[in-house]
Write an enzyme that holds these catalytic residues in place. Sequence first.
Site, PDB file in Angstrom:
ATOM      1  N   HIS A 103      25.244 -44.107  19.849  1.00 25.18           N
ATOM      2  CA  HIS A 103      25.279 -44.134  21.168  1.00 25.18           C
ATOM      3  C   HIS A 103      25.232 -45.568  21.767  1.00 25.18           C
ATOM      4  O   HIS A 103      25.876 -46.147  22.416  1.00 25.18           O
ATOM      5  CB  HIS A 103      24.314 -43.595  21.739  1.00 25.18           C
ATOM      6  CG  HIS A 103      24.227 -41.948  21.532  1.00 25.18           C
ATOM      7  ND1 HIS A 103      25.088 -40.950  21.849  1.00 25.18           N
ATOM      8  CD2 HIS A 103      23.513 -41.156  20.816  1.00 25.18           C
ATOM      9  CE1 HIS A 103      24.766 -39.694  21.375  1.00 25.18           C
ATOM     10  NE2 HIS A 103      23.998 -39.899  20.765  1.00 25.18           N
TER      11      HIS A 103
HETATM   12  O1  RIB Z   1      21.621 -39.552  24.961  1.00 20.64           O
HETATM   13  C1  RIB Z   1      21.709 -40.509  23.762  1.00 20.64           C
HETATM   14  C2  RIB Z   1      20.783 -41.610  24.317  1.00 20.64           C
HETATM   15  O2  RIB Z   1      19.582 -41.174  24.406  1.00 20.64           O
HETATM   16  C3  RIB Z   1      20.739 -42.868  23.484  1.00 20.64           C
HETATM   17  O3  RIB Z   1      20.288 -43.793  24.199  1.00 20.64           O
HETATM   18  C4  RIB Z   1      19.564 -42.519  22.676  1.00 20.64           C
HETATM   19  O4  RIB Z   1      18.649 -43.754  22.349  1.00 20.64           O
HETATM   20  C5  RIB Z   1      18.797 -41.757  23.620  1.00 20.64           C
HETATM   21  O5  RIB Z   1      17.857 -42.766  24.372  1.00 20.64           O
END
Ligand code: RIB
Length: 337
Positions: free
Chosen positions: A254
């Site tokens: 992500h």
């Molecule tokens: O939904 C994904 C996000 O939530 C990413 O940034 C992960 O590290 C959590 O913070």
Amino acid sequence: MEFQERSIAEDYEHIVQNRRPLIIDCDTGTDDAIMLIAAAGCGVFDIRAVTSAVGNVSQENTSKNNLDIAEYLGWDVPVARGAYKTMYAGKRTLSTVHGATGLGDVTIPGAKRMQFEEERAPEVIYRIAKEEEGNLELLVTGPMTNIAIALLLYPDLKDLIKRITFMGGAMEGGNVVPHAEFNIWFDPVAANIVFTSGIPLLMIGLDVTERASLIDDDRKKFMSFNTRAGDLAANLLAFMLKREDNGLESAYMHDGLALAACADPLCVTTKKAHIRVEVLNDALSGKTYVELDPKDESKVNAQVAVDLYFHRFRVWLHEAVARIRNDVQVAAKYDLR
Ligand code: RIB
Ligand code: CA
């Protein structure tokens, strides 16, 4: 103007000489940590500070993770602590997806030489935004609490931030709940303050990040660098893959994709959009509403990533992690033998 044929090394030097000022605000968990390793190595940014948000784990843990990772990599970056609570008054539980500390089952030595900045995150963000005279960008890969506090404390900050690239939200669906993505869901009040600030936004949501999943071949690639940074990235990815084997979240990069999209726009394709977040209806709080290409241009407040070039991203991430090759100097410099 005669085209100057530059070598790869000269190209890289040119990039380093023209690095863009950036502050990274993150809730260091496993994918944030891999993002930080790549950020330290990619050479595209003059990273002015790393600030910690509460999210994946407590602010104490995310702050400790940021400091420990910076020292472990020999990365002389100012590390500042952020808010320990969010602006959202409703019920939110910390996630367990990243393990108790936020780094899964990976342990690294606690920082001994580096220390936290005296200033807290909002002050650091504002001070550096003024120093950079409107050229500062923010990369936000956790809940937006610190950014929102800074915006509420300093009315002129919104005019001093060139762009905020954030991992968060989704055009459809969610992960932590069916209707919302974790970073926005965890502090929807803060997200609303940022979304309505007028600062140019680049949204990297689940629509693209859940297609940026790494596999064991990538872990082997990181290991093949034979560097402290590569081994750390490999061990973090190994935890994420084990987690996936147990039917939990895949090894989605992500936050790594948000960094890559900020550094190399060709990793994603984007569309103009109006984005807003649900705050009042508690049953849907944290849901992001994305209107692509609104007829009324004046409503546009973001560019939203609608597609990604996975292989470009994957190679970019590998190369960024690989670039921290100066382990020997790092070890010598910090006596980290
Ligand atoms: O939904 C994904 C996000 O939530 C990413 O940034 C992960 O590290 C959590 O913070
Ligand atoms: Ca994160």
